[in-house]
Design a protein around this motif. Structure first.
Motif, PDB file in Angstrom:
ATOM      1  N   GLU A 156      30.479  32.729  34.593  1.00 31.55           N
ATOM      2  CA  GLU A 156      31.794  33.898  33.696  1.00 31.55           C
ATOM      3  C   GLU A 156      32.641  33.185  34.626  1.00 31.55           C
ATOM      4  O   GLU A 156      32.869  33.533  35.852  1.00 31.55           O
ATOM      5  CB  GLU A 156      31.193  34.831  34.253  1.00 31.55           C
ATOM      6  CG  GLU A 156      32.821  35.703  33.817  1.00 31.55           C
ATOM      7  CD  GLU A 156      31.805  37.224  33.506  1.00 31.55           C
ATOM      8  OE1 GLU A 156      32.836  37.870  34.422  1.00 31.55           O
ATOM      9  OE2 GLU A 156      30.961  37.381  32.137  1.00 31.55           O
ATOM     10  N   ILE A 157      33.902  32.117  33.608  1.00 34.21           N
ATOM     11  CA  ILE A 157      35.414  32.218  34.034  1.00 34.21           C
ATOM     12  C   ILE A 157      36.495  32.912  33.630  1.00 34.21           C
ATOM     13  O   ILE A 157      36.410  33.586  32.687  1.00 34.21           O
ATOM     14  CB  ILE A 157      35.341  30.813  33.786  1.00 34.21           C
ATOM     15  CG1 ILE A 157      34.020  29.444  34.563  1.00 34.21           C
ATOM     16  CG2 ILE A 157      36.442  30.289  34.224  1.00 34.21           C
ATOM     17  CD1 ILE A 157      34.049  28.156  33.947  1.00 34.21           C
ATOM     18  N   GLU A 158      37.278  33.802  34.985  1.00 35.68           N
ATOM     19  CA  GLU A 158      38.288  34.004  34.124  1.00 35.68           C
ATOM     20  C   GLU A 158      38.999  32.860  33.931  1.00 35.68           C
ATOM     21  O   GLU A 158      39.272  31.986  34.546  1.00 35.68           O
ATOM     22  CB  GLU A 158      38.916  34.928  35.142  1.00 35.68           C
ATOM     23  CG  GLU A 158      40.154  35.400  35.192  1.00 35.68           C
ATOM     24  CD  GLU A 158      40.404  36.659  34.903  1.00 35.68           C
ATOM     25  OE1 GLU A 158      41.611  37.227  34.565  1.00 35.68           O
ATOM     26  OE2 GLU A 158      38.937  37.182  35.135  1.00 35.68           O
ATOM     27  N   ILE A 159      40.044  33.210  32.364  1.00 31.78           N
ATOM     28  CA  ILE A 159      40.433  31.988  31.222  1.00 31.78           C
ATOM     29  C   ILE A 159      42.342  32.411  31.663  1.00 31.78           C
ATOM     30  O   ILE A 159      42.412  33.699  31.131  1.00 31.78           O
ATOM     31  CB  ILE A 159      40.569  31.842  30.180  1.00 31.78           C
ATOM     32  CG1 ILE A 159      39.069  31.460  30.349  1.00 31.78           C
ATOM     33  CG2 ILE A 159      41.297  30.896  29.562  1.00 31.78           C
ATOM     34  CD1 ILE A 159      38.691  29.786  30.386  1.00 31.78           C
ATOM     35  N   GLN A 160      42.846  32.181  32.675  1.00 29.59           N
ATOM     36  CA  GLN A 160      44.597  32.475  32.756  1.00 29.59           C
ATOM     37  C   GLN A 160      44.834  31.766  31.636  1.00 29.59           C
ATOM     38  O   GLN A 160      45.432  30.264  31.769  1.00 29.59           O
ATOM     39  CB  GLN A 160      45.276  32.673  34.223  1.00 29.59           C
ATOM     40  CG  GLN A 160      44.603  33.410  34.414  1.00 29.59           C
ATOM     41  CD  GLN A 160      44.805  33.738  36.627  1.00 29.59           C
ATOM     42  OE1 GLN A 160      45.971  33.097  36.258  1.00 29.59           O
ATOM     43  NE2 GLN A 160      44.234  34.637  36.723  1.00 29.59           N
ATOM     44  N   ASN A 161      46.010  32.441  30.441  1.00 27.98           N
ATOM     45  CA  ASN A 161      46.831  31.526  29.778  1.00 27.98           C
ATOM     46  C   ASN A 161      48.151  31.140  29.570  1.00 27.98           C
ATOM     47  O   ASN A 161      48.744  32.742  29.737  1.00 27.98           O
ATOM     48  CB  ASN A 161      45.988  31.885  28.260  1.00 27.98           C
ATOM     49  CG  ASN A 161      46.435  30.988  27.025  1.00 27.98           C
ATOM     50  OD1 ASN A 161      46.989  30.603  27.284  1.00 27.98           O
ATOM     51  ND2 ASN A 161      45.494  30.616  25.826  1.00 27.98           N
ATOM     52  N   GLU A 162      48.600  30.182  30.046  1.00 31.93           N
ATOM     53  CA  GLU A 162      49.796  30.364  30.051  1.00 31.93           C
ATOM     54  C   GLU A 162      50.657  29.971  28.847  1.00 31.93           C
ATOM     55  O   GLU A 162      51.891  30.484  28.363  1.00 31.93           O
ATOM     56  CB  GLU A 162      50.271  28.848  31.032  1.00 31.93           C
ATOM     57  CG  GLU A 162      51.536  29.049  31.168  1.00 31.93           C
ATOM     58  CD  GLU A 162      51.347  27.468  31.957  1.00 31.93           C
ATOM     59  OE1 GLU A 162      52.893  26.308  30.970  1.00 31.93           O
ATOM     60  OE2 GLU A 162      51.027  27.292  32.890  1.00 31.93           O
ATOM     61  N   THR A 163      49.691  30.139  27.281  1.00 32.41           N
ATOM     62  CA  THR A 163      50.388  29.659  26.206  1.00 32.41           C
ATOM     63  C   THR A 163      50.957  31.598  25.990  1.00 32.41           C
ATOM     64  O   THR A 163      51.705  31.778  25.677  1.00 32.41           O
ATOM     65  CB  THR A 163      49.654  29.125  25.224  1.00 32.41           C
ATOM     66  OG1 THR A 163      49.535  27.723  25.842  1.00 32.41           O
ATOM     67  CG2 THR A 163      50.926  28.576  24.066  1.00 32.41           C
ATOM     68  N   THR A 164      49.885  32.034  25.693  1.00 29.44           N
ATOM     69  CA  THR A 164      49.554  33.525  25.486  1.00 29.44           C
ATOM     70  C   THR A 164      49.961  34.502  26.924  1.00 29.44           C
ATOM     71  O   THR A 164      50.087  35.549  25.806  1.00 29.44           O
ATOM     72  CB  THR A 164      48.107  33.554  24.820  1.00 29.44           C
ATOM     73  OG1 THR A 164      47.521  33.318  25.562  1.00 29.44           O
ATOM     74  CG2 THR A 164      48.113  32.970  23.437  1.00 29.44           C
ATOM     75  N   GLU A 202      41.441  36.686  30.060  1.00 28.69           N
ATOM     76  CA  GLU A 202      40.516  36.605  29.290  1.00 28.69           C
ATOM     77  C   GLU A 202      39.115  35.676  29.967  1.00 28.69           C
ATOM     78  O   GLU A 202      39.316  35.230  30.518  1.00 28.69           O
ATOM     79  CB  GLU A 202      40.099  36.585  27.637  1.00 28.69           C
ATOM     80  CG  GLU A 202      39.821  35.090  27.876  1.00 28.69           C
ATOM     81  CD  GLU A 202      40.439  34.821  25.903  1.00 28.69           C
ATOM     82  OE1 GLU A 202      38.947  35.496  25.720  1.00 28.69           O
ATOM     83  OE2 GLU A 202      40.524  34.024  25.483  1.00 28.69           O
ATOM     84  N   ARG A 203      37.514  37.282  30.072  1.00 31.98           N
ATOM     85  CA  ARG A 203      36.436  36.138  30.903  1.00 31.98           C
ATOM     86  C   ARG A 203      35.492  35.974  29.730  1.00 31.98           C
ATOM     87  O   ARG A 203      34.901  36.656  28.693  1.00 31.98           O
ATOM     88  CB  ARG A 203      36.192  37.021  31.750  1.00 31.98           C
ATOM     89  CG  ARG A 203      36.246  37.761  33.105  1.00 31.98           C
ATOM     90  CD  ARG A 203      35.507  38.946  33.609  1.00 31.98           C
ATOM     91  NE  ARG A 203      36.235  39.181  35.356  1.00 31.98           N
ATOM     92  CZ  ARG A 203      35.896  38.776  36.324  1.00 31.98           C
ATOM     93  NH1 ARG A 203      35.189  37.254  36.266  1.00 31.98           N
ATOM     94  NH2 ARG A 203      36.797  38.913  37.073  1.00 31.98           N
ATOM     95  N   LEU A 204      35.134  34.361  29.889  1.00 33.28           N
ATOM     96  CA  LEU A 204      34.745  33.594  29.429  1.00 33.28           C
ATOM     97  C   LEU A 204      33.242  33.018  29.556  1.00 33.28           C
ATOM     98  O   LEU A 204      33.532  32.938  31.005  1.00 33.28           O
ATOM     99  CB  LEU A 204      34.761  32.822  27.963  1.00 33.28           C
ATOM    100  CG  LEU A 204      35.874  33.079  27.015  1.00 33.28           C
ATOM    101  CD1 LEU A 204      36.502  31.805  26.501  1.00 33.28           C
ATOM    102  CD2 LEU A 204      35.638  34.058  26.020  1.00 33.28           C
TER     103      LEU A 204
END
Length: 116
Positions: free
Chosen positions: A3-11, A15-17
């Motif tokens: 499980e990886i925490e994604i920090q999206n710079e664009t939006t 979220e965790r995927l």
């Protein structure tokens, strides 16, 4: 699964995927944007932080939409483009190809090689 925490710079979202492997810096991954469309994102940074429970380290990814990725028009607006291509391209043979050479046609913005 990891499980990886994604920090999206664009939006500007988090979220965790779950992934089978941890992507490396510089690799590209496919994620769904808020409108539900799939898009390519570049991994800018990867780091690990200790979880609040136990002796577990959680990976974090910092991503940004890949340069050149086509923005989808907002729902309800006339976009006129499909995947960055005009909605109807003519099925013509370019001048640099010999007569009788196979040409490329498009169907719903997707290139179909060797169309007759």
């Amino acid at each position: 699964m990891i499980e990886i925490e994604i920090q999206n710079e664009t939006t500007q979202t988090q979220e965790r995927l779950r992934f089978a492997v941890v992507p490396r810096i510089g690799e590209g991954i496919r994620l769904r944007d808020p409108a539900g469309f799939w898009a390519s994102y570049d991994v800018l940074d990867l780091w690990y932080q200790k979880a609040e429970f136990g002796d577990v380290w959680v990976p974090y990814l910092h991503v940004r939409k890949t340069v050149g990725e086509v923005e989808q028009p907002e729902p309800g607006t006339a976009g006129g483009l499909s995947h960055g291509l005009p909605s109807a391209l003519p099925n013509t043979i370019p001048s640099h190809l010999p007569q009788g050479a196979p040409s490329l046609a498009t169907v719903h913005g997707e290139v179909v090689p060797f169309a007759t």
